[in-house]
Scaffold this active site. Structure first.
Site, PDB file in Angstrom:
ATOM      1  N   ASN A 131       0.964  -1.203   0.017  1.00  0.00           N
ATOM      2  CA  ASN A 131       0.092   0.092   0.059  1.00  0.00           C
ATOM      3  C   ASN A 131       0.897   1.408   0.163  1.00  0.00           C
ATOM      4  OD1 ASN A 131       0.927   0.052   2.646  1.00  0.00           O
ATOM      5  ND2 ASN A 131      -0.834   0.080   3.594  1.00  0.00           N
ATOM      6  N   HIS A 133       3.453   1.947   2.021  1.00  0.00           N
ATOM      7  CA  HIS A 133       3.894   2.092   3.184  1.00  0.00           C
ATOM      8  C   HIS A 133       5.452   1.885   3.300  1.00  0.00           C
ATOM      9  CE1 HIS A 133       3.519  -2.038   5.151  1.00  0.00           C
ATOM     10  NE2 HIS A 133       4.721  -1.932   5.042  1.00  0.00           N
ATOM     11  N   GLU A 138       1.999   3.991   7.425  1.00  0.00           N
ATOM     12  CA  GLU A 138       0.800   3.813   6.625  1.00  0.00           C
ATOM     13  C   GLU A 138       0.407   4.837   5.800  1.00  0.00           C
ATOM     14  OE1 GLU A 138       0.366   0.784   6.326  1.00  0.00           O
ATOM     15  OE2 GLU A 138       0.099  -0.550   7.978  1.00  0.00           O
TER      16      GLU A 138
END
Ligand code: GLP
Length: 239
Positions: A131, A133, A138
């Protein structure tokens, strides 16, 4: 920040050799995870054969699971020492600075201060999450973020399942913030495999912003991106 496709692990080893040959007592911070397994193995081989010597450097890492320490299987420091046992000796000698697996602010601040006293991170090796990160920053993280505890996203916990056979993946972790990561003098980001291709594309060709924390690396002037072919597959401009 031109991405390169070659043998990423050998290139990463070359980066390590270079920093070891430079400043008197460099601080090197390693990401963990599947991406770095082979680098740690190669480091262990080279230390055994006398080709690599970490005696003159300080080693650390950017993130850890809450409640985990160097003795806890599944944790980052534990994984590093298991793959490269000489790091265990460095831990005893105080030249491997593990991220404290605690949410106690004073301990996190003490860790941050120790790294600064050692001169700050000279070379930061990073991986990238599916994603986007970086360490455990995050999506939604911003460049002002420092060392802190974070709640992990479902996709990050899912990706980490293999590390925790028969156990729940922790929900909370400790991470160096984007602020600390971007202050490293040099960053080498390695991404391997087609499951990283979309994140690599967003990092290099998407908008710079919190939806892909790794995209902030484009604001750092000294970054090298090491990819294998599958991780580079979705880039408009093929390296
Ligand atoms: C993990 C770690 C990162 C790591 C990244 C990629 O969750 N927090 O430090 O770089 O995600 O991990 P892997 O190499 O296993 O794909």
């Amino acid at each position: 920040m031109t991405p390169q496709v070659s043998d990423p692990v050998e290139e990463a080893l070359g980066e390590l050799r270079e920093v070891l040959g430079g400043s008197a007592r460099p601080v090197v911070s390693f990401a963990t995870g599947a991406t770095y397994e082979n680098l740690f193995r190669r480091m262990a081989e080279e230390i055994r054969s006398g080709e690599l010597d970490l005696v003159s450097c300080v080693v650390t890492h950017p993130d850890e699971y809450l409640g985990y320490g160097p003795d806890t299987e599944g944790g980052m420091a534990h994984e590093m020492i298991a793959a490269c046992p000489p790091l265990g000796g460095m831990l005893k000698r105080g030249t491997f600075l593990p991220v404290p697996g605690t949410d106690d602010g004073a301990s996190l601040e003490a860790h941050r201060a120790r790294i600064l006293r050692a001169g700050g991170v000279d070379l930061q090796f990073l991986g990238i999450g599916r994603n986007g990160h970086l360490a455990f920053n995050e999506p939604g993280s911003v460049v002002e973020d420092g060392f802190r505890t974070v709640r992990l996203s479902e996709s990050t916990r899912l990706a980490a399942r293999a590390r925790f056979p028969g156990r729940e993946v922790p929900e909370v972790a400790i991470t160096a913030g984007l602020g600390e990561l971007l202050r490293s003098r040099r960053v080498v980001l390695m991404a391997l495999g087609s499951h990283k291709a979309e994140a690599v594309r967003a990092m290099l060709e998407g908008e710079i912003g919190p939806s892909c924390p790794a995209s902030y690396l484009r604001r750092h002037g000294n970054v090298r991106v090491l990819l294998d072919g599958p991780a580079a597959a979705l880039l408009r401009e093929k390296p």
